[in-house]
Design an enzyme around this catalytic site. Sequence first.
Site, PDB file in Angstrom:
ATOM      1  N   ASP A   1       1.236  -3.391   4.522  1.00 19.85           N
ATOM      2  CA  ASP A   1       1.404  -4.645   4.172  1.00 19.85           C
ATOM      3  C   ASP A   1       0.048  -5.061   3.598  1.00 19.85           C
ATOM      4  OD1 ASP A   1       2.422  -7.129   3.883  1.00 19.85           O
ATOM      5  OD2 ASP A   1       2.439  -7.691   5.752  1.00 19.85           O
TER       6      ASP A   1
ATOM      7  N   GLU B   1       7.555  -3.455  -2.091  1.00 20.21           N
ATOM      8  CA  GLU B   1       7.223  -5.001  -2.259  1.00 20.21           C
ATOM      9  C   GLU B   1       6.189  -5.510  -3.193  1.00 20.21           C
ATOM     10  OE1 GLU B   1       8.290  -7.223   1.315  1.00 20.21           O
ATOM     11  OE2 GLU B   1       6.701  -8.705   0.754  1.00 20.21           O
TER      12      GLU B   1
HETATM   13 ZN    ZN Z   1       1.666 -11.947   3.508  1.00 19.64          ZN
END
Ligand code: ZN
Length: 524
Positions: free
Chosen positions: A188, A302
């Site tokens: 992430d 993403e």
């Molecule tokens: Zn975030």
Amino acid sequence: MHELQFLLVAQGLAPRLNHPERLAGALSAATEMEVYPASLTGCDCVIYFLARSRYDRHLGLAYEAAAVPAAVGAFEGTAESRKVEGIEVAAKLCPLTHGNAVELRRRLPFLVPQCLGLAPSFGLGDRLGLATPGHVRAVRGSGLRPVFAQQSIREMTRTGRSPQRVLDDAVWGVFAEGFRDGFGADADHLKSAEDVDACVDAGFTMFTIDPSAQVDAAADAAAPGALAEKFRNLPWDGLETSPTDCRAFYLANPPDVVGVKIAFSESTLMRAASKYGAAIAQTVRLYRHLATRKGAQPFELEVSVDETATATSLAEHYYVACELRRLGVRWVGLAPRFIGEFEKGVDYKGEPAAFDHSFAQHAAVARALGPYKLSLHSGSDKFAVYGSIARHAGDLLHIKTAGTSYVEALHAIATVDSELFKEILDFARAHYDKDRASYSVSANLAKIPASAELKKTQLVQLFESRDARQVLHVTYGSVLGAKNEDGSYRFRDRLLALLREHEDLYARFLERHLGRHIAPFRRH
Ligand code: ZN
């Protein structure tokens, strides 16, 4: 031990054992450890299992000692055998090292993270490495595809964990619970090629590129002259086009999205491009780097701009998606900066009706230009808007939570060791002002009493307070990193030991808390 014997001599063991409790009991007696029944998995004449003593967990392999299966030698550990009803049964106990995790993943495919594609999905970040069993219980049977390994580079830096460690911890949790339905692993908030490399090497499957440092929030309020200059100075090489071509394309092809009106004038384009142009160039650069590093291996992408100062307008979302498409980027999820405030650990701040309207339009753009999923970051505790998201996104949704599982760990600690929790609470209060800098939070310290003023029941009630949750939420790095004068950790080791000792309690807290998050999105 009859069943153990039977299974050990059987060829081609069933992947899921029929009576795991009985076999777990037999193996527990044989190893003098507590075997997790759900972990029992037979494969090529070896029964793999996870077992624990009071604090330590081991990977176990059970097999017939007279005919040692080939796989056994690949695992680092210690084997012992004993005669049981006429046959020598061996059990090899192996530490939970990275090498053993790799060997286990090689043999049990359900432990290998997968790409989840456009299936509706839920990200469950785990900063302590002990939350996956509770996450499995929360998501099992919901119809949502889970991401159990999910950590941003910032979180890994603050917790002193590597991408490899994050993935391995999730794998052991999946193994303990016997979750066979597959899971994703999300690297992430990647901001550099080095970030990407570290997570590719560890085996992550989902990569969230965060170009927020290149987003020019000043474009929102810039005057026409300043905007024109920003537009001229965009990294046109990286965007592989020219100002003239860019202008010609967007002004000659007004957005066409069913059911949504997107006004796209010259000034809209100038503003969208000035704000996000450099971020697109950065995304393309990192995406191509990632694709090269991954080669033939599957991965999914993403793009997130959720941690920026100002909301992503519909026209800006449209521009970003068109540009990424033009540049050959393939992505499964996009995290715009939605309207309102998505503060850590507390409910949505803003007008839910306005969010509903805006989200519906973003979802229409995502369907028209992808389809791709809309991703909601800081997704924990946003009960006021879950209904809108579930309704408008349909299957095209991804929700990310992380810190809330750490807060629930403290919640569990507060119920089993109030003295330790009091120390952590006071420490967190003292570090909040420094730690809040990189987060969107608004907690008021004055609303959280010092621990000395709180009775035991009040300590647990703190977890219903928005202010306390936020303070505990964002100070995790300081708490986990704090050291005593002798160099030992001040809280970390005690906290982890307690959670291991009370792992079922922690799992139940997570199942309940995250179950409430997942409920509005359940597919069946
Ligand atoms: Zn975030």
